[in-house]
Design a protein around this motif. Structure first.
Motif, mmCIF file in Angstrom:
data_model
loop_
_atom_site.group_PDB
_atom_site.id
_atom_site.type_symbol
_atom_site.label_atom_id
_atom_site.label_comp_id
_atom_site.label_asym_id
_atom_site.label_seq_id
_atom_site.Cartn_x
_atom_site.Cartn_y
_atom_site.Cartn_z
ATOM 1 N N THR A 60 -12.563 -13.557 -8.930
ATOM 2 C CA THR A 60 -11.294 -12.853 -8.730
ATOM 3 C C THR A 60 -11.394 -11.412 -9.197
ATOM 4 O O THR A 60 -12.225 -11.064 -10.027
ATOM 5 C CB THR A 60 -10.146 -13.520 -9.517
ATOM 6 O OG1 THR A 60 -10.458 -13.469 -10.911
ATOM 7 C CG2 THR A 60 -9.917 -14.936 -9.082
ATOM 8 N N GLU A 61 -10.533 -10.597 -8.628
ATOM 9 C CA GLU A 61 -10.285 -9.231 -9.079
ATOM 10 C C GLU A 61 -8.782 -9.135 -9.277
ATOM 11 O O GLU A 61 -8.021 -9.467 -8.368
ATOM 12 C CB GLU A 61 -10.728 -8.211 -8.027
ATOM 13 C CG GLU A 61 -12.218 -8.084 -7.869
ATOM 14 C CD GLU A 61 -12.882 -7.375 -9.032
ATOM 15 O OE1 GLU A 61 -12.279 -6.440 -9.599
ATOM 16 O OE2 GLU A 61 -14.005 -7.767 -9.369
ATOM 17 N N THR A 62 -8.357 -8.682 -10.446
ATOM 18 C CA THR A 62 -6.933 -8.554 -10.733
ATOM 19 C C THR A 62 -6.564 -7.078 -10.763
ATOM 20 O O THR A 62 -7.267 -6.268 -11.356
ATOM 21 C CB THR A 62 -6.588 -9.232 -12.066
ATOM 22 O OG1 THR A 62 -7.009 -10.597 -11.999
ATOM 23 C CG2 THR A 62 -5.093 -9.191 -12.333
ATOM 24 N N TYR A 63 -5.462 -6.770 -10.113
ATOM 25 C CA TYR A 63 -4.993 -5.393 -9.990
ATOM 26 C C TYR A 63 -3.590 -5.287 -10.599
ATOM 27 O O TYR A 63 -2.944 -6.291 -10.866
ATOM 28 C CB TYR A 63 -4.969 -4.980 -8.522
ATOM 29 C CG TYR A 63 -6.343 -4.977 -7.915
ATOM 30 C CD1 TYR A 63 -7.169 -3.874 -8.046
ATOM 31 C CD2 TYR A 63 -6.823 -6.089 -7.234
ATOM 32 C CE1 TYR A 63 -8.444 -3.865 -7.514
ATOM 33 C CE2 TYR A 63 -8.106 -6.094 -6.698
ATOM 34 C CZ TYR A 63 -8.905 -4.977 -6.842
ATOM 35 O OH TYR A 63 -10.160 -4.979 -6.327
ATOM 36 N N PRO A 64 -3.116 -4.051 -10.807
ATOM 37 C CA PRO A 64 -1.758 -3.885 -11.337
ATOM 38 C C PRO A 64 -0.727 -4.592 -10.460
ATOM 39 O O PRO A 64 -1.002 -4.927 -9.315
ATOM 40 C CB PRO A 64 -1.557 -2.373 -11.314
ATOM 41 C CG PRO A 64 -2.923 -1.790 -11.318
ATOM 42 C CD PRO A 64 -3.794 -2.779 -10.613
ATOM 43 N N ASP A 65 0.445 -4.796 -10.991
ATOM 44 C CA ASP A 65 1.537 -5.503 -10.326
ATOM 45 C C ASP A 65 1.197 -6.971 -10.100
ATOM 46 O O ASP A 65 1.663 -7.592 -9.146
ATOM 47 C CB ASP A 65 1.905 -4.856 -8.983
ATOM 48 C CG ASP A 65 2.323 -3.411 -9.149
ATOM 49 O OD1 ASP A 65 2.975 -3.118 -10.172
ATOM 50 O OD2 ASP A 65 2.002 -2.600 -8.274
ATOM 51 N N SER A 66 0.348 -7.527 -10.941
ATOM 52 C CA SER A 66 0.008 -8.954 -10.917
ATOM 53 C C SER A 66 -0.589 -9.417 -9.598
ATOM 54 O O SER A 66 -0.336 -10.537 -9.159
ATOM 55 C CB SER A 66 1.245 -9.795 -11.261
ATOM 56 O OG SER A 66 1.731 -9.427 -12.524
ATOM 57 N N ILE A 67 -1.372 -8.581 -8.957
ATOM 58 C CA ILE A 67 -2.034 -8.975 -7.713
ATOM 59 C C ILE A 67 -3.441 -9.445 -8.061
ATOM 60 O O ILE A 67 -4.221 -8.704 -8.664
ATOM 61 C CB ILE A 67 -2.096 -7.806 -6.715
ATOM 62 C CG1 ILE A 67 -0.684 -7.409 -6.308
ATOM 63 C CG2 ILE A 67 -2.925 -8.186 -5.500
ATOM 64 C CD1 ILE A 67 -0.622 -6.167 -5.452
ATOM 65 N N THR A 68 -3.763 -10.672 -7.686
ATOM 66 C CA THR A 68 -5.088 -11.218 -7.883
ATOM 67 C C THR A 68 -5.689 -11.512 -6.523
ATOM 68 O O THR A 68 -5.063 -12.164 -5.691
ATOM 69 C CB THR A 68 -5.040 -12.510 -8.726
ATOM 70 O OG1 THR A 68 -4.454 -12.203 -9.987
ATOM 71 C CG2 THR A 68 -6.422 -13.084 -8.940
ATOM 72 N N LEU A 69 -6.894 -11.002 -6.292
ATOM 73 C CA LEU A 69 -7.593 -11.255 -5.046
ATOM 74 C C LEU A 69 -8.765 -12.194 -5.312
ATOM 75 O O LEU A 69 -9.499 -12.022 -6.288
ATOM 76 C CB LEU A 69 -8.090 -9.953 -4.426
ATOM 77 C CG LEU A 69 -7.006 -8.967 -4.015
ATOM 78 C CD1 LEU A 69 -7.628 -7.696 -3.448
ATOM 79 C CD2 LEU A 69 -6.059 -9.577 -2.996
ATOM 80 N N TYR A 70 -8.936 -13.173 -4.434
ATOM 81 C CA TYR A 70 -9.996 -14.167 -4.546
ATOM 82 C C TYR A 70 -11.052 -13.877 -3.488
ATOM 83 O O TYR A 70 -10.730 -13.483 -2.372
ATOM 84 C CB TYR A 70 -9.429 -15.573 -4.322
ATOM 85 C CG TYR A 70 -8.394 -15.975 -5.351
ATOM 86 C CD1 TYR A 70 -8.763 -16.676 -6.482
ATOM 87 C CD2 TYR A 70 -7.055 -15.643 -5.185
ATOM 88 C CE1 TYR A 70 -7.820 -17.038 -7.439
ATOM 89 C CE2 TYR A 70 -6.106 -16.008 -6.122
ATOM 90 C CZ TYR A 70 -6.491 -16.703 -7.244
ATOM 91 O OH TYR A 70 -5.557 -17.062 -8.179
ATOM 92 N N TYR A 71 -12.320 -14.093 -3.848
ATOM 93 C CA TYR A 71 -13.418 -13.899 -2.908
ATOM 94 C C TYR A 71 -14.553 -14.852 -3.245
ATOM 95 O O TYR A 71 -14.646 -15.363 -4.358
ATOM 96 C CB TYR A 71 -13.907 -12.450 -2.917
ATOM 97 C CG TYR A 71 -14.410 -11.975 -4.266
ATOM 98 C CD1 TYR A 71 -15.758 -12.100 -4.603
ATOM 99 C CD2 TYR A 71 -13.554 -11.404 -5.189
ATOM 100 C CE1 TYR A 71 -16.223 -11.671 -5.824
ATOM 101 C CE2 TYR A 71 -14.010 -10.972 -6.411
ATOM 102 C CZ TYR A 71 -15.351 -11.106 -6.736
ATOM 103 O OH TYR A 71 -15.805 -10.687 -7.952
ATOM 104 N N ILE A 72 -15.420 -15.082 -2.260
ATOM 105 C CA ILE A 72 -16.590 -15.920 -2.477
ATOM 106 C C ILE A 72 -17.544 -15.153 -3.390
ATOM 107 O O ILE A 72 -17.880 -13.999 -3.123
ATOM 108 C CB ILE A 72 -17.292 -16.271 -1.137
ATOM 109 C CG1 ILE A 72 -16.340 -17.041 -0.217
ATOM 110 C CG2 ILE A 72 -18.567 -17.070 -1.384
ATOM 111 C CD1 ILE A 72 -15.921 -18.392 -0.720
ATOM 112 N N ASN A 73 -17.981 -15.798 -4.455
ATOM 113 C CA ASN A 73 -18.831 -15.160 -5.459
ATOM 114 C C ASN A 73 -20.299 -15.350 -5.076
ATOM 115 O O ASN A 73 -21.011 -16.149 -5.649
ATOM 116 C CB ASN A 73 -18.550 -15.755 -6.838
ATOM 117 C CG ASN A 73 -19.212 -14.968 -7.931
ATOM 118 O OD1 ASN A 73 -19.574 -13.828 -7.754
ATOM 119 N ND2 ASN A 73 -19.369 -15.596 -9.080
#
Length: 196
Positions: free
Chosen positions: A70-83
């Protein structure tokens, strides 16, 4: 037979009692054109319809076994990706190779040059021409100051002439490319050469 890469296939849990399996979540992510997903975006793609909490649970399980990151950004946005294990960034190894090898000059084709449609490639050529003309101007200036002559040419004036010709050609090519881009923006694409 699973179509998942072997490094994922070895790690996932095959619990078929779950309404949503880890395998289904990973397959949905891999089959998509997107490299990142928010929970909402992934929830919208998964069929059959399950709750957002169920999708979040599967993602947390996949994150625990290093299949998803995951990558977490401001405003509580979390993006998921294949690692992908061969990548330090959320990008597949194939995508990483394409980014490293895909420079404007690698993409520039004869058709792209003749139709002036590959603007990044043409600008790269113009920049190279401008830099080469600067080198020739400097080299010609040094030879003029020193009063030296190059045996392969009649005099250092040839370097000045070449630099001026290269400069004029590069600037003319840049002007024509900008003009063609302006015409395309205003009137739409010009199909002067067929794509086949």
């Amino acid at each position: 037979m699973s179509t998942l890469p072997s490094w994922i296939d070895e790690r996932i849990d095959r619990n078929l009692d779950n309404t949503l399996t880890q395998e289904h979540v990973v397959e949905t992510m891999i089959e998509s054109d997107r490299p990142f997903f928010s929970l909402r975006q992934l929830h919208a793609r998964i069929k059959p319809e399950v709750s957002r909490a169920t999708v979040r649970n599967r993602l947390q399980e996949l994150q625990a076994i290093d299949v998803v990151a995951t990558e977490t950004y401001p405003d509580s946005i979390t993006l998921y990706y294949i690692n992908h294990p061969a990548s330090d960034w959320p990008l597949s190894p194939e995508g990483k190779r394409a980014l490293n090898a895909d420079t404007p000059l690698d993409r520039l084709s004869t058709r792209g040059f003749l139709t002036l449609s590959d603007t990044a490639g043409i600008r790269t050529l113009v920049l190279a021409g401008l830099q080469l003309s600067l080198v020739l101007f400097a080299f010609g200036g040094v030879l003029t100051i020193v009063g030296a002559d190059i045996r392969s040419t009649q005099s250092d004036i040839v370097l000045w002439d070449t630099a001026v010709d290269l400069l004029v050609t590069s600037l003319a090519l840049l002007v024509v490319e900008r003009l063609v881009r302006w015409v395309r923006d205003r009137y739409g694409p010009l199909n002067l050469l067929s794509s086949t």
